[in-house]
Design a protein around this motif. Structure first.
Motif, PDB file in Angstrom:
ATOM      1  N   PRO A 117       0.816  -1.216   0.000  1.00 36.41           N
ATOM      2  CA  PRO A 117       0.000   0.000   0.000  1.00 36.41           C
ATOM      3  C   PRO A 117       0.849   1.265   0.000  1.00 36.41           C
ATOM      4  O   PRO A 117       1.991   1.272   0.467  1.00 36.41           O
ATOM      5  CB  PRO A 117      -0.791  -0.113   1.304  1.00 36.41           C
ATOM      6  CG  PRO A 117       0.075  -0.934   2.197  1.00 36.41           C
ATOM      7  CD  PRO A 117       0.806  -1.893   1.298  1.00 36.41           C
ATOM      8  N   PHE A 118       0.271   2.333  -0.529  1.00 34.60           N
ATOM      9  CA  PHE A 118       0.893   3.650  -0.477  1.00 34.60           C
ATOM     10  C   PHE A 118      -0.169   4.680  -0.149  1.00 34.60           C
ATOM     11  O   PHE A 118      -1.361   4.448  -0.341  1.00 34.60           O
ATOM     12  CB  PHE A 118       1.585   4.011  -1.803  1.00 34.60           C
ATOM     13  CG  PHE A 118       0.629   4.409  -2.889  1.00 34.60           C
ATOM     14  CD1 PHE A 118       0.183   5.728  -3.011  1.00 34.60           C
ATOM     15  CD2 PHE A 118       0.159   3.473  -3.795  1.00 34.60           C
ATOM     16  CE1 PHE A 118      -0.719   6.091  -4.016  1.00 34.60           C
ATOM     17  CE2 PHE A 118      -0.739   3.821  -4.792  1.00 34.60           C
ATOM     18  CZ  PHE A 118      -1.174   5.137  -4.900  1.00 34.60           C
ATOM     19  N   THR A 119       0.291   5.834   0.328  1.00 38.88           N
ATOM     20  CA  THR A 119      -0.562   7.014   0.469  1.00 38.88           C
ATOM     21  C   THR A 119       0.183   8.200  -0.114  1.00 38.88           C
ATOM     22  O   THR A 119       1.420   8.256  -0.082  1.00 38.88           O
ATOM     23  CB  THR A 119      -0.913   7.324   1.944  1.00 38.88           C
ATOM     24  OG1 THR A 119       0.278   7.540   2.671  1.00 38.88           O
ATOM     25  CG2 THR A 119      -1.727   6.194   2.559  1.00 38.88           C
ATOM     26  N   ILE A 120      -0.579   9.112  -0.666  1.00 32.08           N
ATOM     27  CA  ILE A 120      -0.047  10.380  -1.155  1.00 32.08           C
ATOM     28  C   ILE A 120      -0.865  11.480  -0.493  1.00 32.08           C
ATOM     29  O   ILE A 120      -2.091  11.511  -0.627  1.00 32.08           O
ATOM     30  CB  ILE A 120      -0.148  10.511  -2.685  1.00 32.08           C
ATOM     31  CG1 ILE A 120       0.626   9.391  -3.381  1.00 32.08           C
ATOM     32  CG2 ILE A 120       0.344  11.887  -3.136  1.00 32.08           C
ATOM     33  CD1 ILE A 120       0.452   9.375  -4.903  1.00 32.08           C
ATOM     34  N   ASP A 121      -0.181  12.351   0.223  1.00 42.05           N
ATOM     35  CA  ASP A 121      -0.831  13.486   0.858  1.00 42.05           C
ATOM     36  C   ASP A 121      -0.197  14.768   0.328  1.00 42.05           C
ATOM     37  O   ASP A 121       1.015  14.960   0.460  1.00 42.05           O
ATOM     38  CB  ASP A 121      -0.686  13.430   2.382  1.00 42.05           C
ATOM     39  CG  ASP A 121      -1.499  12.290   2.978  1.00 42.05           C
ATOM     40  OD1 ASP A 121      -2.682  12.156   2.603  1.00 42.05           O
ATOM     41  OD2 ASP A 121      -0.959  11.549   3.809  1.00 42.05           O
ATOM     42  N   ALA A 122      -1.027  15.615  -0.284  1.00 49.50           N
ATOM     43  CA  ALA A 122      -0.563  16.894  -0.812  1.00 49.50           C
ATOM     44  C   ALA A 122      -0.980  17.994   0.154  1.00 49.50           C
ATOM     45  O   ALA A 122      -2.148  18.063   0.560  1.00 49.50           O
ATOM     46  CB  ALA A 122      -1.161  17.143  -2.191  1.00 49.50           C
ATOM     47  N   TYR A 123      -0.008  18.827   0.531  1.00 49.73           N
ATOM     48  CA  TYR A 123      -0.237  19.886   1.513  1.00 49.73           C
ATOM     49  C   TYR A 123      -0.030  21.257   0.882  1.00 49.73           C
ATOM     50  O   TYR A 123       0.847  21.437   0.032  1.00 49.73           O
ATOM     51  CB  TYR A 123       0.735  19.741   2.688  1.00 49.73           C
ATOM     52  CG  TYR A 123       0.566  18.459   3.440  1.00 49.73           C
ATOM     53  CD1 TYR A 123      -0.392  18.342   4.450  1.00 49.73           C
ATOM     54  CD2 TYR A 123       1.358  17.352   3.152  1.00 49.73           C
ATOM     55  CE1 TYR A 123      -0.551  17.145   5.153  1.00 49.73           C
ATOM     56  CE2 TYR A 123       1.212  16.160   3.847  1.00 49.73           C
ATOM     57  CZ  TYR A 123       0.262  16.067   4.843  1.00 49.73           C
ATOM     58  OH  TYR A 123       0.108  14.892   5.535  1.00 49.73           O
ATOM     59  N   ASN A 124      -0.808  22.229   1.345  1.00 49.68           N
ATOM     60  CA  ASN A 124      -0.622  23.611   0.944  1.00 49.68           C
ATOM     61  C   ASN A 124       0.775  24.032   1.398  1.00 49.68           C
ATOM     62  O   ASN A 124       1.117  23.869   2.574  1.00 49.68           O
ATOM     63  CB  ASN A 124      -1.688  24.497   1.594  1.00 49.68           C
ATOM     64  CG  ASN A 124      -1.551  25.946   1.208  1.00 49.68           C
ATOM     65  OD1 ASN A 124      -0.526  26.583   1.473  1.00 49.68           O
ATOM     66  ND2 ASN A 124      -2.581  26.482   0.585  1.00 49.68           N
ATOM     67  N   PRO A 125       1.610  24.573   0.484  1.00 50.75           N
ATOM     68  CA  PRO A 125       2.985  24.893   0.861  1.00 50.75           C
ATOM     69  C   PRO A 125       3.105  26.048   1.852  1.00 50.75           C
ATOM     70  O   PRO A 125       4.132  26.187   2.514  1.00 50.75           O
ATOM     71  CB  PRO A 125       3.647  25.243  -0.469  1.00 50.75           C
ATOM     72  CG  PRO A 125       2.538  25.694  -1.342  1.00 50.75           C
ATOM     73  CD  PRO A 125       1.327  24.898  -0.912  1.00 50.75           C
ATOM     74  N   THR A 126       2.071  26.850   1.991  1.00 51.59           N
ATOM     75  CA  THR A 126       2.111  27.989   2.898  1.00 51.59           C
ATOM     76  C   THR A 126       1.487  27.669   4.246  1.00 51.59           C
ATOM     77  O   THR A 126       2.081  27.924   5.294  1.00 51.59           O
ATOM     78  CB  THR A 126       1.383  29.205   2.275  1.00 51.59           C
ATOM     79  OG1 THR A 126       1.959  29.470   0.995  1.00 51.59           O
ATOM     80  CG2 THR A 126       1.507  30.427   3.151  1.00 51.59           C
ATOM     81  N   THR A 127       0.296  27.066   4.219  1.00 55.87           N
ATOM     82  CA  THR A 127      -0.446  26.833   5.462  1.00 55.87           C
ATOM     83  C   THR A 127      -0.246  25.431   6.034  1.00 55.87           C
ATOM     84  O   THR A 127      -0.529  25.204   7.199  1.00 55.87           O
ATOM     85  CB  THR A 127      -1.947  27.038   5.244  1.00 55.87           C
ATOM     86  OG1 THR A 127      -2.435  26.004   4.364  1.00 55.87           O
ATOM     87  CG2 THR A 127      -2.234  28.420   4.655  1.00 55.87           C
ATOM     88  N   GLY A 128       0.181  24.483   5.195  1.00 57.30           N
ATOM     89  CA  GLY A 128       0.315  23.100   5.638  1.00 57.30           C
ATOM     90  C   GLY A 128      -0.993  22.328   5.640  1.00 57.30           C
ATOM     91  O   GLY A 128      -1.036  21.162   6.027  1.00 57.30           O
ATOM     92  N   ALA A 129      -2.077  22.959   5.202  1.00 54.28           N
ATOM     93  CA  ALA A 129      -3.388  22.294   5.171  1.00 54.28           C
ATOM     94  C   ALA A 129      -3.384  21.172   4.127  1.00 54.28           C
ATOM     95  O   ALA A 129      -2.807  21.314   3.042  1.00 54.28           O
ATOM     96  CB  ALA A 129      -4.481  23.305   4.840  1.00 54.28           C
TER      97      ALA A 129
END
Length: 183
Positions: free
Chosen positions: A154-166
């Protein structure tokens, strides 16, 4: 001696020094004639050259180059190449992303069992204009087959806002890898 000529001489000397030490820093390309890995540390224990000695590149079965595919919801969402290094680092070149939007990520891994591994790698994502639009964390938990020429997990990909970290997006799925050999 003029300043221009002195600057030229200093630059030439720096270039010559770099060239003289470049072969010792070779990461493995072009050294097929060597019997041992071309990985070096500065030390005084090597009698032939007191500045160089060999260190182990690691013997974990995962080390090497892999052709990988990522599947989510029954669809292939990415593919590319991964290199798992013996020092616990990893490099991936993504085939589904254009180089202008960033198509590689760097990671670290640890062996968690005889044939199981955990990988944590990061990528930076850019839009077509070159604006950073996400910091992306990809995690894999993979198991090798007994021949160490195929892995999956299994894998996960989490993309975060580069400024807020959201968190902007979360994707989960299965990754597969086939070892790429010299032959």
């Amino acid at each position: 001696m003029t300043k221009t000529f002195r600057g030229f001489l200093l630059g030439a000397a720096a270039l010559a020094a770099t060239a003289a030490f470049a072969s010792a820093a070779n990461a493995g390309c072009g050294d097929s004639m060597l019997k041992e890995p071309a990985n070096w540390l500065t030390t005084s224990s090597d009698q032939a050259n007191p500045l160089l000695t060999k260190v182990s590149l690691g013997d974990a079965p995962i080390t090497g180059m892999w052709g990988v595919k990522f599947f989510a919801g029954g669809n292939m969402i990415d593919f590319g190449y991964q290199v798992w290094h013996g020092d616990g680092t990893e490099f991936m070149n993504s085939g589904a992303r254009a180089p202008a939007t960033q198509n590689y990520c760097l990671g670290v891994w640890a062996q968690t069992g005889q044939y199981s591994y955990k990988l944590n790698h990061w990528a930076l994502s850019y839009d077509a204009t070159g604006h950073l639009n996400a910091k992306v964390n990809i995690k894999e938990t993979v198991n090798l087959d007994v021949h160490a020429d195929y892995f999956s997990g299994p894998f996960t990909i989490d993309a975060y806002n580069p400024t807020t970290g959201a968190l902007l997006q979360h994707v989960a799925g299965q990754v597969t890898g086939n070892r790429i050999n010299v032959n």
